[in-house]
Scaffold this active site. Sequence first.
Site, mmCIF file in Angstrom:
data_model
loop_
_atom_site.group_PDB
_atom_site.id
_atom_site.type_symbol
_atom_site.label_atom_id
_atom_site.label_comp_id
_atom_site.label_asym_id
_atom_site.label_seq_id
_atom_site.Cartn_x
_atom_site.Cartn_y
_atom_site.Cartn_z
ATOM 1 N N VAL A 76 34.685 -10.136 7.439
ATOM 2 C CA VAL A 76 34.897 -9.651 6.062
ATOM 3 C C VAL A 76 33.708 -9.941 5.143
ATOM 4 C CG1 VAL A 76 37.425 -9.730 6.161
ATOM 5 C CG2 VAL A 76 36.155 -11.734 5.316
ATOM 6 N N ASN A 102 43.843 -12.053 3.970
ATOM 7 C CA ASN A 102 44.273 -13.370 4.445
ATOM 8 C C ASN A 102 43.137 -14.168 5.079
ATOM 9 O OD1 ASN A 102 46.357 -15.325 5.724
ATOM 10 N ND2 ASN A 102 45.278 -14.480 7.488
ATOM 11 N N SER A 157 45.566 -20.459 -2.049
ATOM 12 C CA SER A 157 45.947 -21.795 -1.574
ATOM 13 C C SER A 157 46.380 -22.613 -2.782
ATOM 14 C CB SER A 157 44.726 -22.467 -0.933
ATOM 15 O OG SER A 157 44.984 -23.839 -0.709
ATOM 16 N N TYR A 171 36.009 -24.670 -1.340
ATOM 17 C CA TYR A 171 37.288 -24.033 -0.985
ATOM 18 C C TYR A 171 38.179 -23.919 -2.226
ATOM 19 C CZ TYR A 171 41.652 -23.200 1.603
ATOM 20 O OH TYR A 171 42.827 -22.674 2.085
HETATM 21 N N1 LIG Z 1 47.384 -23.436 6.829
HETATM 22 C C1 LIG Z 1 47.349 -23.930 5.623
HETATM 23 O O1 LIG Z 1 47.755 -25.068 5.399
HETATM 24 C C2 LIG Z 1 46.848 -23.089 4.475
HETATM 25 C C3 LIG Z 1 47.129 -23.550 3.191
HETATM 26 C C4 LIG Z 1 46.683 -22.808 2.117
HETATM 27 C C5 LIG Z 1 45.987 -21.640 2.315
HETATM 28 N N2 LIG Z 1 45.722 -21.213 3.580
HETATM 29 C C6 LIG Z 1 44.980 -19.943 3.713
HETATM 30 O O2 LIG Z 1 45.738 -19.055 4.485
HETATM 31 C C7 LIG Z 1 44.870 -18.163 5.194
HETATM 32 C C8 LIG Z 1 45.234 -18.180 6.646
HETATM 33 O O3 LIG Z 1 45.152 -19.503 7.112
HETATM 34 P P1 LIG Z 1 45.761 -20.001 8.497
HETATM 35 O O4 LIG Z 1 46.351 -21.322 8.272
HETATM 36 O O5 LIG Z 1 46.566 -18.942 9.120
HETATM 37 O O6 LIG Z 1 44.393 -20.271 9.278
HETATM 38 P P2 LIG Z 1 43.746 -19.559 10.490
HETATM 39 O O7 LIG Z 1 42.461 -20.275 10.729
HETATM 40 O O8 LIG Z 1 44.719 -19.490 11.596
HETATM 41 O O9 LIG Z 1 43.494 -18.104 9.934
HETATM 42 C C9 LIG Z 1 42.369 -17.692 9.263
HETATM 43 C C10 LIG Z 1 41.798 -16.528 10.029
HETATM 44 O O10 LIG Z 1 40.710 -15.995 9.289
HETATM 45 C C11 LIG Z 1 39.741 -15.629 10.228
HETATM 46 N N3 LIG Z 1 38.434 -15.531 9.615
HETATM 47 C C12 LIG Z 1 37.630 -16.533 9.209
HETATM 48 N N4 LIG Z 1 36.475 -16.038 8.750
HETATM 49 C C13 LIG Z 1 36.558 -14.692 8.859
HETATM 50 C C14 LIG Z 1 35.688 -13.622 8.541
HETATM 51 N N5 LIG Z 1 34.472 -13.859 8.030
HETATM 52 N N6 LIG Z 1 36.102 -12.363 8.765
HETATM 53 C C15 LIG Z 1 37.305 -12.121 9.305
HETATM 54 N N7 LIG Z 1 38.177 -13.092 9.630
HETATM 55 C C16 LIG Z 1 37.802 -14.354 9.409
HETATM 56 C C17 LIG Z 1 39.788 -16.711 11.279
HETATM 57 O O11 LIG Z 1 39.175 -16.304 12.487
HETATM 58 C C18 LIG Z 1 41.269 -16.943 11.410
HETATM 59 O O12 LIG Z 1 41.855 -16.144 12.407
HETATM 60 C C19 LIG Z 1 43.443 -18.630 4.895
HETATM 61 O O13 LIG Z 1 42.899 -17.823 3.870
HETATM 62 C C20 LIG Z 1 43.646 -20.058 4.416
HETATM 63 O O14 LIG Z 1 42.616 -20.466 3.538
HETATM 64 C C21 LIG Z 1 46.134 -21.922 4.671
#
Ligand SMILES: NC(=O)c1ccc[n+]([C@@H]2O[C@H](COP(=O)([O-])OP(=O)(O)OC[C@H]3O[C@@H](n4cnc5c(N)ncnc54)[C@H](O)[C@@H]3O)[C@@H](O)[C@H]2O)c1
Length: 269
Positions: A76, A102, A157, A171
């Site tokens: 992205v 996402n 987040s 972040y």
């Molecule tokens: N898990 C948590 O506790 C949490 C809490 C708050 C926010 N989030 C947010 O939720 C979203 C999803 O998190 P998650 O926990 O499922 O983590 P995750 O790491 O499983 O998912 C994030 C995905 O984004 C992809 N990604 C990273 N850089 C990318 C790029 N340049 N282009 C395309 N894809 C890319 C990764 O490969 C991964 O599959 C994220 O934005 C994260 O910041 C997660």
Amino acid sequence: MPSRESIPSGPVFKGRTAIVTGAAHGFGREIAVLFVERGARVLAADVLVDELVETELAMQKAAQYGGAGRIAALDVTDESAVARILSEFVMDVGRIDILVNNAGGVLGQTHKPVEEVTANDWQTIVNVNLTGVFYCIRAAATVMKAQRYGRIVNVSSGAGRSFSLTGIQAYASAKAGQIGLTRQMARELGAFNITVNNVAPGFVRSNPTTERQWNAMGEQAQAELVESISLRRLGTARDIAEAVLFFASDAASWISGQVISVDGGHHMF
Ligand SMILES: NC(=O)c1ccc[n+]([C@@H]2O[C@H](COP(=O)([O-])OP(=O)(O)OC[C@H]3O[C@@H](n4cnc5c(N)ncnc54)[C@H](O)[C@@H]3O)[C@@H](O)[C@H]2O)c1
């Protein structure tokens, strides 16, 4: 949690098309699969191609009510790739009804005192969590405006509404910026029947980083974290996905520019 089978679902998204970024695992995979289960034609995009194949299999199993899923390798932060993948999807299915931004995360970084954070540490996190969202919205906006319909849901987040539990400055800043972008886009695109909303998840053990963070906490800090959550349990990817699908649904057609914390009542705004 109720099992997937015990929750009534239906063809709420039949005939709709959706793009979900960051769909190789975690929340993104759950969101993509739920959309397919409820009738949408979905493009699941991520940089991690091998894991995307597992998402593709899960989407195939979920297909009913005319839903279907396909995958695309997409970084992205690459603006020309974003434009190309979105336009290929439109050529295939004719529309982009829903865009879920996402993709994101801390990219394996851990806390450092601010004076040790390099420009590269900062920029890589901002690129994925904020600039990539801008690229995807910009590419989808032309299509959504022409069709006079759109649902954009950005995943931020609790770090963007308050502070990062793990202390990662870029972040917290990028996610706060993404919330600002959500509001500004809601204002600009509302006249075209496009809603733009934001889901702010709390801590979920949904990826290798949060799993590592959880294990590093030790039992006492784990217990304190659970205690700080009003519902006294950690969330699941399904909890996050359901909130995203609500904003993407026609049930939310008069809601725009809003941020909802899906964190079990950890933060209350
Ligand atoms: N898990 C948590 O506790 C949490 C809490 C708050 C926010 N989030 C947010 O939720 C979203 C999803 O998190 P998650 O926990 O499922 O983590 P995750 O790491 O499983 O998912 C994030 C995905 O984004 C992809 N990604 C990273 N850089 C990318 C790029 N340049 N282009 C395309 N894809 C890319 C990764 O490969 C991964 O599959 C994220 O934005 C994260 O910041 C997660």
